[in-house]
Design an enzyme around this catalytic site. Structure first.
Site, PDB file in Angstrom:
ATOM      1  N   GLU A   1      -1.419  12.815  34.121  1.00 52.44           N
ATOM      2  CA  GLU A   1      -0.954  12.594  35.441  1.00 52.44           C
ATOM      3  C   GLU A   1      -1.680  11.741  36.467  1.00 52.44           C
ATOM      4  O   GLU A   1      -1.275  10.822  37.230  1.00 52.44           O
ATOM      5  CB  GLU A   1      -0.854  13.982  36.133  1.00 52.44           C
TER       6      GLU A   1
ATOM      7  N   HIS B   1       1.484  31.239  34.447  1.00 56.67           N
ATOM      8  CA  HIS B   1       0.458  30.107  33.818  1.00 56.67           C
ATOM      9  C   HIS B   1       0.648  29.119  34.921  1.00 56.67           C
ATOM     10  O   HIS B   1       1.418  28.831  35.614  1.00 56.67           O
ATOM     11  CB  HIS B   1       1.047  29.581  32.527  1.00 56.67           C
ATOM     12  N   HIS B   2      -0.439  27.960  34.607  1.00 60.60           N
ATOM     13  CA  HIS B   2      -0.615  26.814  35.521  1.00 60.60           C
ATOM     14  C   HIS B   2      -0.973  27.373  36.973  1.00 60.60           C
ATOM     15  O   HIS B   2      -0.686  26.799  37.966  1.00 60.60           O
ATOM     16  CB  HIS B   2       0.655  25.905  35.609  1.00 60.60           C
TER      17      HIS B   2
ATOM     18  N   ASP C   1     -15.462  -3.066  31.155  1.00 65.53           N
ATOM     19  CA  ASP C   1     -15.493  -2.252  29.964  1.00 65.53           C
ATOM     20  C   ASP C   1     -15.681  -0.762  30.387  1.00 65.53           C
ATOM     21  O   ASP C   1     -15.047   0.222  29.900  1.00 65.53           O
ATOM     22  CB  ASP C   1     -16.478  -2.617  28.951  1.00 65.53           C
TER      23      ASP C   1
ATOM     24  N   ASN D   1     -19.594  -6.161  29.596  1.00 64.99           N
ATOM     25  CA  ASN D   1     -21.022  -6.491  29.870  1.00 64.99           C
ATOM     26  C   ASN D   1     -21.861  -4.907  29.886  1.00 64.99           C
ATOM     27  O   ASN D   1     -22.847  -4.732  30.323  1.00 64.99           O
ATOM     28  CB  ASN D   1     -21.107  -6.679  31.532  1.00 64.99           C
TER      29      ASN D   1
END
Length: 559
Positions: free
Chosen positions: A50, A113-114, A434, A461
């Site tokens: 997300e 849930h959640h 990176d 780098n």
């Protein structure tokens, strides 16, 4: 007219020009995704998580004008909220849609849930409220009103909004208005608009040395085209805050540079004698000017914001910047305050390099920007990439994107997905380090597997170089794990045809940029010294350390 709540939402977004909805499926939003699937002209783009979806929506909004993201309740909402906060900070209209538990579950405070499993369904709404301009929990009785209110607010206030759609109501029928939603700003108060226009015309007519100074809201309020027309017609020089890069044409002789800058710079010298300054809602931060400056005398400065304008210290509320600029352009005089054209600046001499010369930031950025073309989309990740690109003038019509205010590292890679979905006909460049890549690298798989063809310049780098210049040059906390990027790319998209090169010299970089095909995604990895950086970072790093840690901070320790 009757339609379902879910269909109504998707049709309204489609009317506003949303063609792609980013997000992640979850059990509370699957019914909405089923309805989305059945509507022509709008499509779901699945993301790896997300947070990436919210960054992709942010990138899409920057080119498309407005975007949408869909999550599932709780875990999805909070994962996306960092990106939504960034869109809020940078004034971008993003509609955050979440599928929430059934209406009866929330009314009866059931444990599901959640959630925190205590029956409280207001806590997530309260979190979202801090970073959105409007929020609503949709019911059958309020659906049409609240959806329209939220979408209109999102567009007009250039800020995210939050809609909760209970999972058991999206297929219910409602009475829907027949008039479509349109991208219109709130109309101006006619008297205020007329008075403001006259005062600005008078100031411009009297000015001997006017200046236009833009920040990001010139883009968000959609007045950049009119500002460019005004500058070109009246030969008014212009500059920008660093968070407003490339909103106006940097290839024009009218372009002075960025503000703030050195006292001897063209923009500082012009500003010192400016007798009329048109500024578009400057955002005073480390990325622009640290604090509000007194270099803009009140009596000489015109501040354009989205819904008001300040002229000589007097604020005129209820004045749409878009309408005001449209009227100014419509009544531009043909000659009487048109200034002679400024002489075209001499092009800087190209930096020379040897074929086998190691890549350095001092030569990298002028070198690589010579490959840009008109109308390219260029995304600079916060850090060396953004800092290196800032002072490179871009060709006419280029669109530059960086998250200058919120500054979340990792933003740029998912944002690239959004920009490419919004403008697939343009060339897209991403410059990313990176360390930033490791934050959101999963979304590279979405980009490659959808057949998109960006050019990605990866600065390897060996860690967080920008942080090393602030504090901890050799500290382990600024190191990152070393990755085999070529193998990673192949793992993400085993069936895709990808042009990959790893280069360490300017000659190898030229060869890679010349050979890269138009019909493939191109990833060029640059090998750079960890303590080589753009010159601006050499001063920015220590200043940031002093600002953050104070006179007794660790940056002052004797080594």
């Amino acid at each position: 007219m009757q339609t379902t709540i879910g269909n109504y939402l998707w049709e309204r977004l489609k009317q506003l020009g949303v063609r792609y909805v980013f997000g992640v499926p979850g059990d509370f939003n699957l019914q909405l995704l089923e309805q989305l699937h059945d509507i022509d002209g709008i499509e779901f783009v699945g993301n790896c998580n997300e947070l990436n979806a919210s960054y992709a929506a942010d990138g899409y909004a920057r080119l498309n004008g407005i975007a949408a993201i869909i999550t599932t309740y709780g875990v999805g909402d909070l994962s996306a909220l960092c990106g939504i906060a960034g869109s809020c900070a940078e004034h971008l209209p993003v509609v955050m849609i979440t599928g929430v538990p059934p209406l009866y579950v929330m009314r009866n405070r059931l444990r599901v849930h959640h959630s925190m499993a205590e029956g409280n369904f207001d806590n997530i709404m309260n979190c979202a409220r801090e970073f959105t301009s409007s929020g609503a929990r949709i019911t059958p009785s309020n659906a049409a009103i609240e959806i329209d209110r939220a979408l209109t607010t999102c567009w007009q206030e250039r800020c995210p909004v939050y809609l909760q759609i209970p999972s058991n109501i999206s297929y219910l029928n409602i009475n829907a208005p027949t008039l479509p939603l349109t991208r219109t700003f709130a109309p101006s108060d006619s008297l205020q608009l007329s008075e403001a226009r006259k005062l600005i015309q008078e100031q411009l007519h009297q000015a001997k040395q006017p200046l236009i100074l833009v920040d990001m809201d010139a883009d968000r309020s959609q007045i950049h085209t009119e500002l460019q027309t005004l500058a070109d017609h009246c030969q008014i020089p212009y500059a920008s805050f660093r968070s407003g890069k490339a909103i106006l044409d940097e290839s024009s002789p009218l372009w002075l540079g960025h503000y703030p800058n050195a006292p001897e710079s063209a923009v500082s010298q012009w500003l010192a004698n400016a007798d009329c300054i048109i500024a578009t809602a400057p955002c005073y931060s480390e990325g622009s000017s640290m604090v509000a400056t007194d270099e803009f005398p009140i009596e000489k400065t015109i501040y354009l914001r989205g819904e008001d304008v300040t002229i000589a210290g007097e604020t005129y509320e209820g004045v749409s910047a878009q309408q005001l600029m449209a009227e100014l352009i419509r009544e531009l005089p043909t000659a009487h305050n048109k200034r002679p054209p400024l002489p075209r600046k001499a092009a800087p001499l190209p930096l020379t390099h040897q074929v086998n010369e190691a890549l350095t930031h001092a030569k990298l950025w002028p070198h690589i920007t010579s490959y840009f073309q008109a109308k390219d989309v260029i995304i600079g990740e916060m850090g060396c990439s953004h800092i290196g690109l800032l002072d490179q003038p871009l060709p006419h019509g280029c669109h530059y994107i960086a998250q200058s205010i919120w500054g979340a590292i990792g933003f740029s890679l998912p944002a690239l997905l959004g920009t490419m979905m919004a403008a697939p006909e343009r060339r897209h460049w991403l410059f990313i380090g990176d360390g930033s890549l490791q934050m959101t690298v999963q979304e590279l798989s979405t980009i490659l597997n959808r057949g998109l063809k960006p050019t990605i310049i990866l600065l390897n780098n060996q860690g967080y170089t920008i942080e090393r210049f602030i504090l901890g040059e050799n500290a382990a906390y600024n190191d990152i794990a070393s990755w085999d990027h070529q193998s990673l790319i192949q793992a993400f998209a085993p069936k895709a045809s990808i042009f990959y090169r790893r280069v360490a010299t300017h000659g190898a970089l030229d060869q890679a940029l010349t050979q890269r095909p138009d019909d493939q995604a191109c990833i060029i990895e640059l090998t750079l010294d960890p303590m080589d950086a753009p010159q601006l970072l050499h001063t920015f790093g220590p200043k940031t350390a002093d600002f953050d840690y104070g006179p007794r901070g660790p940056q002052r320790r004797q080594h």
